[in-house]
Design an enzyme around this catalytic site. Structure first.
Site, short mmCIF file in Angstrom:
data_model
loop_
_atom_site.label_atom_id
_atom_site.label_comp_id
_atom_site.label_asym_id
_atom_site.label_seq_id
_atom_site.Cartn_x
_atom_site.Cartn_y
_atom_site.Cartn_z
N SER A 297 0.84 -1.19 0.00
CA SER A 297 0.00 0.00 0.00
C SER A 297 0.88 1.25 0.00
CB SER A 297 -0.95 -0.05 1.20
OG SER A 297 -1.94 0.92 1.12
N ASP A 353 -8.42 -5.21 -6.28
CA ASP A 353 -7.98 -4.20 -5.31
C ASP A 353 -8.10 -2.81 -5.92
OD1 ASP A 353 -6.87 -2.83 -3.22
OD2 ASP A 353 -4.87 -3.73 -3.39
N HIS A 408 -7.48 -5.85 -0.40
CA HIS A 408 -6.25 -5.08 -0.22
C HIS A 408 -5.32 -5.68 0.83
CE1 HIS A 408 -3.64 -1.68 -0.61
NE2 HIS A 408 -3.82 -1.27 0.63
#
Length: 498
Positions: A297, A353, A408
Protein backbone atom coordinates in the site's frame (compact mmCIF):
# COMPACT_ATOMS: atom_id res chain seq x y z
CA UNK A 1 0.63 17.58 14.05
CA UNK A 2 1.92 14.05 13.94
CA UNK A 3 1.04 11.72 11.13
CA UNK A 4 -1.54 9.41 12.66
CA UNK A 5 -0.84 5.73 12.33
CA UNK A 6 -4.48 5.43 11.45
CA UNK A 7 -3.72 6.97 8.12
CA UNK A 8 0.07 6.77 7.79
CA UNK A 9 -0.03 9.37 5.07
CA UNK A 10 -1.20 12.80 4.14
CA UNK A 11 -3.39 11.29 1.51
CA UNK A 12 -6.74 13.04 1.50
CA UNK A 13 -8.17 12.39 4.89
CA UNK A 14 -10.30 9.30 5.18
CA UNK A 15 -13.92 10.23 4.77
CA UNK A 16 -15.04 11.82 8.03
CA UNK A 17 -18.70 11.30 7.21
CA UNK A 18 -20.89 10.94 4.19
CA UNK A 19 -21.17 7.73 2.29
CA UNK A 20 -18.64 5.61 4.14
CA UNK A 21 -18.81 7.01 7.64
CA UNK A 22 -19.41 3.57 9.08
CA UNK A 23 -16.23 2.06 7.72
CA UNK A 24 -14.01 1.92 10.79
CA UNK A 25 -10.42 3.14 10.67
CA UNK A 26 -8.64 0.05 11.85
CA UNK A 27 -5.29 -1.41 12.66
CA UNK A 28 -3.25 -2.85 9.82
CA UNK A 29 -2.07 -5.71 12.00
CA UNK A 30 -5.30 -6.05 13.93
CA UNK A 31 -8.15 -4.75 11.79
CA UNK A 32 -11.11 -4.36 14.07
CA UNK A 33 -14.58 -5.58 13.32
CA UNK A 34 -16.09 -3.62 10.46
CA UNK A 35 -19.85 -3.20 10.16
CA UNK A 36 -20.77 -5.26 7.12
CA UNK A 37 -24.09 -3.46 6.77
CA UNK A 38 -22.88 -0.26 5.15
CA UNK A 39 -25.41 2.52 4.96
CA UNK A 40 -27.16 3.16 1.72
CA UNK A 41 -24.70 5.85 0.64
CA UNK A 42 -21.72 3.58 1.16
CA UNK A 43 -23.39 0.79 -0.73
CA UNK A 44 -24.15 3.11 -3.62
CA UNK A 45 -20.51 4.24 -3.61
CA UNK A 46 -19.27 0.65 -3.65
CA UNK A 47 -21.59 -0.22 -6.50
CA UNK A 48 -20.52 2.85 -8.45
CA UNK A 49 -16.83 2.06 -7.95
CA UNK A 50 -17.36 -1.52 -8.97
CA UNK A 51 -19.10 -0.44 -12.12
CA UNK A 52 -16.54 2.27 -12.88
CA UNK A 53 -13.54 0.02 -12.35
CA UNK A 54 -15.03 -3.05 -14.06
CA UNK A 55 -13.99 -5.29 -11.17
CA UNK A 56 -16.12 -8.17 -12.42
CA UNK A 57 -16.97 -9.32 -8.90
CA UNK A 58 -18.37 -12.82 -8.95
CA UNK A 59 -21.41 -13.82 -6.90
CA UNK A 60 -20.79 -16.14 -3.98
CA UNK A 61 -20.00 -19.61 -5.20
CA UNK A 62 -18.61 -22.79 -3.75
CA UNK A 63 -18.57 -24.87 -6.91
CA UNK A 64 -14.83 -24.61 -7.39
CA UNK A 65 -13.80 -25.68 -3.90
CA UNK A 66 -11.10 -28.30 -3.91
CA UNK A 67 -12.36 -30.00 -0.79
CA UNK A 68 -15.65 -31.51 0.27
CA UNK A 69 -14.81 -32.24 3.89
CA UNK A 70 -13.42 -29.22 5.79
CA UNK A 71 -12.11 -31.40 8.62
CA UNK A 72 -10.21 -33.61 6.19
CA UNK A 73 -8.85 -30.50 4.48
CA UNK A 74 -7.62 -29.10 7.78
CA UNK A 75 -5.98 -32.38 8.75
CA UNK A 76 -4.17 -32.63 5.43
CA UNK A 77 -2.94 -29.05 5.54
CA UNK A 78 -1.99 -29.06 9.21
CA UNK A 79 0.32 -32.03 8.72
CA UNK A 80 2.45 -30.38 6.03
CA UNK A 81 5.16 -27.70 6.36
CA UNK A 82 4.26 -24.16 5.35
CA UNK A 83 7.39 -23.64 3.24
CA UNK A 84 9.36 -25.60 0.69
CA UNK A 85 13.07 -26.36 1.10
CA UNK A 86 15.26 -23.41 0.16
CA UNK A 87 17.04 -23.51 -3.18
CA UNK A 88 20.54 -22.26 -3.92
CA UNK A 89 19.91 -19.27 -6.18
CA UNK A 90 23.37 -17.69 -6.04
CA UNK A 91 23.98 -17.98 -9.77
CA UNK A 92 20.53 -16.73 -10.75
CA UNK A 93 19.89 -13.90 -8.32
CA UNK A 94 20.24 -11.07 -10.85
CA UNK A 95 17.72 -12.75 -13.11
CA UNK A 96 15.34 -13.25 -10.18
CA UNK A 97 15.70 -9.60 -9.21
CA UNK A 98 14.79 -8.16 -12.57
CA UNK A 99 17.92 -7.97 -14.71
CA UNK A 100 15.68 -9.01 -17.63
CA UNK A 101 12.60 -7.26 -16.21
CA UNK A 102 11.09 -10.55 -14.99
CA UNK A 103 9.45 -11.09 -18.38
CA UNK A 104 10.08 -14.83 -18.69
CA UNK A 105 9.57 -15.59 -14.99
CA UNK A 106 6.03 -14.38 -14.34
CA UNK A 107 3.82 -16.56 -16.52
CA UNK A 108 4.24 -19.25 -15.49
CA UNK A 109 5.62 -17.95 -12.19
CA UNK A 110 9.02 -19.46 -11.54
CA UNK A 111 9.03 -21.29 -8.18
CA UNK A 112 12.29 -19.63 -7.12
CA UNK A 113 10.83 -16.20 -7.81
CA UNK A 114 7.63 -17.15 -5.97
CA UNK A 115 9.65 -17.93 -2.85
CA UNK A 116 11.53 -14.63 -3.09
CA UNK A 117 8.32 -12.63 -3.53
CA UNK A 118 6.75 -14.31 -0.50
CA UNK A 119 9.92 -13.72 1.54
CA UNK A 120 9.89 -9.99 0.90
CA UNK A 121 6.13 -9.87 1.36
CA UNK A 122 6.53 -11.38 4.82
CA UNK A 123 9.11 -8.72 5.62
CA UNK A 124 6.47 -6.13 4.75
CA UNK A 125 3.82 -7.99 6.75
CA UNK A 126 6.09 -7.84 9.79
CA UNK A 127 5.65 -4.07 9.88
CA UNK A 128 1.94 -4.63 10.54
CA UNK A 129 2.20 -7.59 12.88
CA UNK A 130 4.62 -5.88 15.26
CA UNK A 131 2.88 -2.50 15.34
CA UNK A 132 1.43 -1.43 18.68
CA UNK A 133 -1.88 0.04 17.61
CA UNK A 134 -3.72 -0.17 20.88
CA UNK A 135 -5.25 3.28 21.31
CA UNK A 136 -5.06 2.82 25.09
CA UNK A 137 -1.33 2.09 24.99
CA UNK A 138 1.19 4.75 25.90
CA UNK A 139 3.35 3.31 23.10
CA UNK A 140 0.65 3.41 20.42
CA UNK A 141 2.32 3.81 17.04
CA UNK A 142 5.59 2.14 18.01
CA UNK A 143 6.96 -1.34 17.43
CA UNK A 144 6.22 -3.81 20.21
CA UNK A 145 9.69 -5.32 20.12
CA UNK A 146 13.23 -4.08 19.85
CA UNK A 147 15.07 -4.77 16.62
CA UNK A 148 16.96 -7.80 17.99
CA UNK A 149 13.71 -9.60 18.86
CA UNK A 150 11.50 -8.61 15.93
CA UNK A 151 12.07 -11.57 13.61
CA UNK A 152 12.21 -14.04 16.49
CA UNK A 153 8.84 -12.87 17.84
CA UNK A 154 7.23 -13.01 14.40
CA UNK A 155 8.67 -16.38 13.37
CA UNK A 156 10.88 -14.95 10.63
CA UNK A 157 14.29 -15.95 12.00
CA UNK A 158 14.64 -18.74 9.43
CA UNK A 159 14.67 -16.21 6.61
CA UNK A 160 18.29 -15.49 7.50
CA UNK A 161 18.19 -11.71 8.01
CA UNK A 162 18.76 -9.46 11.01
CA UNK A 163 17.31 -6.03 11.61
CA UNK A 164 19.85 -3.22 11.91
CA UNK A 165 17.70 -0.08 12.08
CA UNK A 166 14.13 1.05 12.77
CA UNK A 167 12.57 3.80 10.66
CA UNK A 168 10.27 6.50 12.03
CA UNK A 169 8.14 8.89 10.02
CA UNK A 170 5.91 11.88 10.60
CA UNK A 171 3.84 14.34 8.61
CA UNK A 172 3.51 18.10 8.63
CA UNK A 173 -0.11 17.86 7.53
CA UNK A 174 -2.70 18.55 10.23
CA UNK A 175 -5.06 15.66 10.86
CA UNK A 176 -8.61 15.96 12.23
CA UNK A 177 -9.06 15.15 15.91
CA UNK A 178 -11.02 11.99 15.17
CA UNK A 179 -7.85 10.53 13.63
CA UNK A 180 -5.79 10.97 16.77
CA UNK A 181 -4.25 7.62 17.50
CA UNK A 182 -4.23 7.50 21.28
CA UNK A 183 -6.73 8.26 24.02
CA UNK A 184 -3.87 9.04 26.37
CA UNK A 185 -2.22 12.41 26.68
CA UNK A 186 1.16 11.04 27.76
CA UNK A 187 2.49 8.90 24.90
CA UNK A 188 5.92 7.81 23.76
CA UNK A 189 5.73 10.29 20.87
CA UNK A 190 3.08 12.70 19.68
CA UNK A 191 4.87 13.30 16.39
CA UNK A 192 6.33 10.07 15.07
CA UNK A 193 5.29 6.57 14.12
CA UNK A 194 7.22 3.40 13.44
CA UNK A 195 7.17 2.96 9.66
CA UNK A 196 9.54 0.07 9.00
CA UNK A 197 13.09 -1.14 9.27
CA UNK A 198 16.36 -1.94 7.54
CA UNK A 199 17.68 -5.51 7.62
CA UNK A 200 20.61 -7.38 6.10
CA UNK A 201 21.16 -11.03 5.18
CA UNK A 202 23.35 -13.16 7.43
CA UNK A 203 26.33 -15.15 6.15
CA UNK A 204 24.38 -18.35 5.44
CA UNK A 205 21.61 -16.58 3.55
CA UNK A 206 24.19 -14.50 1.71
CA UNK A 207 25.83 -17.67 0.39
CA UNK A 208 22.45 -19.03 -0.69
CA UNK A 209 21.32 -15.91 -2.55
CA UNK A 210 24.72 -14.98 -3.98
CA UNK A 211 25.21 -11.51 -2.48
CA UNK A 212 24.81 -9.50 0.71
CA UNK A 213 21.20 -8.34 0.51
CA UNK A 214 20.09 -5.18 2.31
CA UNK A 215 16.32 -4.95 2.78
CA UNK A 216 14.20 -1.90 3.51
CA UNK A 217 10.63 -2.75 4.55
CA UNK A 218 7.95 -0.05 4.69
CA UNK A 219 4.60 -0.19 6.44
CA UNK A 220 1.43 0.78 4.60
CA UNK A 221 -1.92 2.34 5.24
CA UNK A 222 -4.54 1.05 7.61
CA UNK A 223 -7.74 0.70 5.59
CA UNK A 224 -8.75 1.03 1.95
CA UNK A 225 -11.40 3.54 3.02
CA UNK A 226 -8.55 6.02 3.33
CA UNK A 227 -8.20 5.95 -0.43
CA UNK A 228 -11.76 6.65 -1.54
CA UNK A 229 -11.20 10.39 -1.83
CA UNK A 230 -7.80 10.06 -3.43
CA UNK A 231 -8.97 10.41 -7.01
CA UNK A 232 -6.44 13.05 -7.93
CA UNK A 233 -3.69 14.70 -5.87
CA UNK A 234 -1.06 17.31 -6.51
CA UNK A 235 2.23 16.23 -8.02
CA UNK A 236 5.40 17.73 -6.59
CA UNK A 237 8.85 17.89 -8.23
CA UNK A 238 11.51 15.48 -7.08
CA UNK A 239 15.13 15.70 -8.17
CA UNK A 240 16.31 18.20 -10.76
CA UNK A 241 14.42 17.02 -13.86
CA UNK A 242 10.75 16.84 -14.79
CA UNK A 243 10.00 13.98 -12.41
CA UNK A 244 7.10 14.61 -10.05
CA UNK A 245 5.54 12.49 -7.30
CA UNK A 246 2.41 12.65 -5.19
CA UNK A 247 2.76 15.39 -2.61
CA UNK A 248 1.47 13.27 0.28
CA UNK A 249 3.91 10.41 -0.23
CA UNK A 250 6.85 12.79 -0.47
CA UNK A 251 5.72 14.60 2.66
CA UNK A 252 5.75 11.38 4.66
CA UNK A 253 9.17 10.49 3.31
CA UNK A 254 10.89 13.83 3.94
CA UNK A 255 9.16 15.44 6.94
CA UNK A 256 11.26 16.20 10.00
CA UNK A 257 11.26 18.54 12.95
CA UNK A 258 14.16 19.37 15.26
CA UNK A 259 11.80 19.61 18.24
CA UNK A 260 10.60 16.00 17.90
CA UNK A 261 12.22 13.04 19.62
CA UNK A 262 12.24 10.53 16.77
CA UNK A 263 12.13 12.63 13.62
CA UNK A 264 14.93 15.10 14.05
CA UNK A 265 15.91 13.44 10.81
CA UNK A 266 13.41 12.38 8.16
CA UNK A 267 12.56 8.82 7.18
CA UNK A 268 14.55 9.50 4.02
CA UNK A 269 17.64 10.52 5.97
CA UNK A 270 17.35 7.61 8.39
CA UNK A 271 17.14 5.05 5.60
CA UNK A 272 19.89 6.52 3.44
CA UNK A 273 22.30 6.85 6.36
CA UNK A 274 21.81 3.23 7.40
CA UNK A 275 21.89 1.78 3.90
CA UNK A 276 24.98 3.79 2.98
CA UNK A 277 26.76 2.56 6.13
CA UNK A 278 25.94 -1.07 5.31
CA UNK A 279 26.90 -0.75 1.64
CA UNK A 280 30.24 0.83 2.48
CA UNK A 281 31.03 -1.77 5.11
CA UNK A 282 30.24 -4.86 3.01
CA UNK A 283 31.80 -3.44 -0.12
CA UNK A 284 34.85 -2.78 1.99
CA UNK A 285 34.91 -6.50 2.76
CA UNK A 286 34.93 -7.23 -0.97
CA UNK A 287 31.33 -8.46 -1.06
CA UNK A 288 28.72 -7.93 -3.73
CA UNK A 289 25.78 -5.96 -2.31
CA UNK A 290 22.18 -5.51 -3.42
CA UNK A 291 19.35 -3.36 -2.10
CA UNK A 292 15.81 -4.77 -2.12
CA UNK A 293 12.98 -2.49 -1.00
CA UNK A 294 9.52 -3.79 -0.20
CA UNK A 295 6.23 -2.43 1.07
CA UNK A 296 2.47 -2.75 0.89
CA UNK A 297 0.00 0.00 0.00
CA UNK A 298 1.57 3.31 1.06
CA UNK A 299 4.66 1.25 1.86
CA UNK A 300 4.95 0.42 -1.83
CA UNK A 301 4.91 4.14 -2.65
CA UNK A 302 7.61 4.86 -0.07
CA UNK A 303 9.61 1.97 -1.50
CA UNK A 304 9.76 3.69 -4.89
CA UNK A 305 10.84 6.99 -3.34
CA UNK A 306 13.64 5.34 -1.37
CA UNK A 307 14.67 3.30 -4.43
CA UNK A 308 14.94 6.51 -6.45
CA UNK A 309 17.07 8.16 -3.78
CA UNK A 310 19.29 5.11 -3.31
CA UNK A 311 19.90 4.72 -7.04
CA UNK A 312 20.94 8.38 -7.29
CA UNK A 313 23.29 8.27 -4.30
CA UNK A 314 24.66 4.71 -4.45
CA UNK A 315 25.74 4.14 -8.06
CA UNK A 316 26.62 0.57 -8.90
CA UNK A 317 24.38 -0.99 -6.25
CA UNK A 318 21.60 -3.10 -7.84
CA UNK A 319 18.30 -1.70 -6.56
CA UNK A 320 15.02 -3.58 -6.89
CA UNK A 321 11.53 -2.96 -5.56
CA UNK A 322 8.96 -5.66 -4.83
CA UNK A 323 5.71 -3.97 -3.84
CA UNK A 324 2.22 -5.21 -3.01
CA UNK A 325 -1.00 -3.32 -3.66
CA UNK A 326 0.91 -0.10 -4.26
CA UNK A 327 -0.69 3.03 -5.70
CA UNK A 328 0.67 5.09 -8.56
CA UNK A 329 3.37 7.41 -7.26
CA UNK A 330 4.53 9.82 -9.95
CA UNK A 331 4.36 11.01 -13.52
CA UNK A 332 5.90 9.64 -16.71
CA UNK A 333 9.17 11.46 -16.10
CA UNK A 334 9.48 9.83 -12.66
CA UNK A 335 8.93 6.42 -14.21
CA UNK A 336 11.49 7.13 -16.93
CA UNK A 337 14.10 8.37 -14.46
CA UNK A 338 13.72 5.24 -12.35
CA UNK A 339 14.22 3.18 -15.47
CA UNK A 340 17.28 5.20 -16.50
CA UNK A 341 18.73 4.75 -13.01
CA UNK A 342 18.42 0.97 -13.38
CA UNK A 343 15.82 0.46 -10.64
CA UNK A 344 13.94 -2.80 -11.22
CA UNK A 345 10.36 -2.82 -9.99
CA UNK A 346 7.94 -5.71 -9.66
CA UNK A 347 4.43 -4.69 -8.66
CA UNK A 348 2.21 -7.44 -7.27
CA UNK A 349 -1.41 -6.43 -7.89
CA UNK A 350 -4.74 -8.06 -7.12
CA UNK A 351 -7.23 -7.43 -9.90
CA UNK A 352 -10.06 -6.55 -7.50
CA UNK A 353 -7.98 -4.20 -5.31
CA UNK A 354 -8.88 -0.52 -5.67
CA UNK A 355 -5.68 0.97 -4.24
CA UNK A 356 -3.38 0.25 -7.24
CA UNK A 357 -5.83 2.28 -9.34
CA UNK A 358 -5.10 5.41 -7.30
CA UNK A 359 -4.17 8.23 -7.29
CA UNK A 360 -5.35 9.37 -10.67
CA UNK A 361 -8.21 6.91 -11.07
CA UNK A 362 -9.24 9.04 -14.07
CA UNK A 363 -6.07 10.93 -14.97
CA UNK A 364 -3.61 8.08 -15.32
CA UNK A 365 -1.37 6.33 -17.83
CA UNK A 366 -4.35 5.40 -20.00
CA UNK A 367 -4.14 8.95 -21.36
CA UNK A 368 -0.76 8.19 -22.92
CA UNK A 369 -2.56 7.12 -26.08
CA UNK A 370 -3.32 10.81 -26.62
CA UNK A 371 0.30 11.94 -26.39
CA UNK A 372 0.41 12.82 -30.08
CA UNK A 373 -2.32 15.37 -29.46
CA UNK A 374 -1.63 16.61 -25.96
CA UNK A 375 2.10 16.08 -25.64
CA UNK A 376 3.64 14.69 -22.45
CA UNK A 377 1.24 15.22 -19.57
CA UNK A 378 3.31 16.00 -16.49
CA UNK A 379 0.22 15.79 -14.27
CA UNK A 380 -0.68 12.23 -15.25
CA UNK A 381 0.05 9.43 -12.77
CA UNK A 382 1.86 6.38 -14.14
CA UNK A 383 2.75 3.00 -12.71
CA UNK A 384 6.37 1.82 -12.73
CA UNK A 385 7.92 -1.51 -13.68
CA UNK A 386 6.50 -4.97 -14.34
CA UNK A 387 3.26 -6.32 -12.95
CA UNK A 388 2.32 -9.69 -11.50
CA UNK A 389 -1.47 -9.67 -11.68
CA UNK A 390 -3.48 -11.90 -9.36
CA UNK A 391 -7.19 -12.66 -9.17
CA UNK A 392 -9.23 -13.38 -6.05
CA UNK A 393 -11.49 -15.69 -8.05
CA UNK A 394 -8.54 -18.01 -8.73
CA UNK A 395 -8.48 -19.23 -5.13
CA UNK A 396 -11.10 -21.76 -4.00
CA UNK A 397 -10.57 -20.65 -0.41
CA UNK A 398 -11.58 -17.00 -0.77
CA UNK A 399 -15.06 -15.53 -0.57
CA UNK A 400 -16.60 -13.71 -3.50
CA UNK A 401 -18.38 -10.39 -3.30
CA UNK A 402 -17.23 -6.81 -2.75
CA UNK A 403 -14.71 -6.77 0.11
CA UNK A 404 -12.23 -3.89 -0.37
CA UNK A 405 -10.43 -4.57 2.90
CA UNK A 406 -10.00 -8.23 2.08
CA UNK A 407 -8.91 -7.49 -1.49
CA UNK A 408 -6.25 -5.08 -0.22
CA UNK A 409 -4.98 -7.17 2.70
CA UNK A 410 -1.33 -8.16 2.32
CA UNK A 411 -2.10 -11.65 3.60
CA UNK A 412 -4.59 -12.06 0.75
CA UNK A 413 -1.81 -11.05 -1.64
CA UNK A 414 0.64 -13.57 -0.20
CA UNK A 415 -1.96 -16.34 -0.33
CA UNK A 416 -2.60 -15.62 -4.01
CA UNK A 417 1.11 -15.45 -4.84
CA UNK A 418 1.65 -18.80 -3.16
CA UNK A 419 -1.12 -20.38 -5.20
CA UNK A 420 -0.40 -18.67 -8.51
CA UNK A 421 1.02 -20.75 -11.34
CA UNK A 422 0.09 -18.78 -14.42
CA UNK A 423 -2.68 -16.82 -16.08
CA UNK A 424 -5.63 -19.10 -16.66
CA UNK A 425 -4.12 -21.90 -14.56
CA UNK A 426 -5.80 -23.46 -11.56
CA UNK A 427 -4.74 -22.53 -8.03
CA UNK A 428 -1.74 -24.65 -7.06
CA UNK A 429 -2.85 -27.74 -5.20
CA UNK A 430 0.58 -27.97 -3.56
CA UNK A 431 0.60 -24.38 -2.25
CA UNK A 432 2.39 -24.44 1.09
CA UNK A 433 1.56 -21.21 2.88
CA UNK A 434 -0.94 -21.51 5.73
CA UNK A 435 -4.38 -20.52 4.42
CA UNK A 436 -5.46 -19.50 7.92
CA UNK A 437 -3.21 -16.43 7.71
CA UNK A 438 -5.58 -14.82 5.22
CA UNK A 439 -8.09 -14.05 7.97
CA UNK A 440 -5.59 -12.42 10.29
CA UNK A 441 -7.05 -8.97 9.70
CA UNK A 442 -10.07 -9.49 7.46
CA UNK A 443 -12.86 -11.91 6.58
CA UNK A 444 -11.91 -13.42 3.24
CA UNK A 445 -11.89 -17.17 3.84
CA UNK A 446 -14.97 -19.22 2.95
CA UNK A 447 -17.12 -20.15 5.92
CA UNK A 448 -16.56 -23.88 5.35
CA UNK A 449 -13.01 -23.51 6.65
CA UNK A 450 -14.32 -22.33 10.04
CA UNK A 451 -11.56 -19.76 10.49
CA UNK A 452 -12.54 -16.73 12.61
CA UNK A 453 -12.29 -13.34 10.99
CA UNK A 454 -9.70 -10.81 12.24
CA UNK A 455 -8.23 -13.38 14.60
CA UNK A 456 -4.75 -11.88 14.96
CA UNK A 457 -4.60 -10.05 18.27
CA UNK A 458 -2.89 -10.11 21.62
CA UNK A 459 -4.24 -12.55 24.18
CA UNK A 460 -6.88 -10.85 26.33
CA UNK A 461 -6.36 -7.77 24.13
CA UNK A 462 -3.06 -7.12 25.83
CA UNK A 463 -4.20 -7.30 29.46
CA UNK A 464 -2.44 -9.58 31.93
CA UNK A 465 -3.42 -10.81 35.36
CA UNK A 466 -0.95 -9.58 37.99
CA UNK A 467 0.08 -11.26 41.23
CA UNK A 468 -2.91 -9.70 43.02
CA UNK A 469 -5.38 -11.17 40.57
CA UNK A 470 -6.09 -7.84 38.88
CA UNK A 471 -6.17 -7.39 35.12
CA UNK A 472 -3.75 -4.68 34.09
CA UNK A 473 -1.80 -3.47 31.11
CA UNK A 474 1.70 -4.96 31.30
CA UNK A 475 4.77 -2.79 31.35
CA UNK A 476 7.14 -3.21 28.44
CA UNK A 477 10.55 -4.64 29.00
CA UNK A 478 13.09 -1.77 29.04
CA UNK A 479 14.75 -2.98 25.84
CA UNK A 480 11.39 -2.87 24.01
CA UNK A 481 10.68 0.77 24.83
CA UNK A 482 11.48 3.08 21.91
CA UNK A 483 14.37 5.32 22.81
CA UNK A 484 16.59 7.58 20.73
CA UNK A 485 19.39 6.93 23.24
CA UNK A 486 19.06 3.20 22.68
CA UNK A 487 19.07 3.83 18.94
CA UNK A 488 22.38 5.67 19.17
CA UNK A 489 23.80 2.81 21.22
CA UNK A 490 22.61 0.42 18.54
CA UNK A 491 24.65 2.24 15.91
CA UNK A 492 27.83 1.75 17.90
CA UNK A 493 27.12 -1.95 18.58
CA UNK A 494 26.19 -2.46 14.94
CA UNK A 495 29.61 -1.43 13.75
CA UNK A 496 31.22 -3.74 16.25
CA UNK A 497 28.97 -6.65 15.30
CA UNK A 498 29.38 -6.43 11.56
Amino acid sequence: MALSTMIHTNLPTALCGGAVNRISVISAHQQAFVDSKLNRGARRLAESLTSLLHLNIEPPSRKNLEYSNPDLFAEEKHNTPTTSPKEMIAEKWRHLHGSTDWGSLLDPLHPWLRREIVKYGEFAQATYDALDFDSFSEYCGSCRYNRNKLFEKLGLSENGYRVTKYIYAMSTIDMPRWLERSRLMDTWSKDSNWMGYVAVSDDEETRRIGRRDIVVAWRGTVAPSEWYEDFQRNLEPIGIGDAKVEHGFLNIYTSKNKSTRYNKSSASEQVMKEVTTLVQFYRGQGEEVSLTITGHSLGGALALLSAYEAAVNLPGVPVSVISFGAPRVGNNAFRDELCDLGVKTLRVVVKQDLVPRMPGIVFNESLQRFDDITGTLEWVYTHVGDELRLDVSSSPYLKRGFNPMGFHSLETYLHLVDGFHGAGSAFRSDARRDVTLVNKACDMLVDELRIPQCWYQLAHKGLVCNEHGRWVKPRREPEDIPSPIGDQAHKHSLRIQI
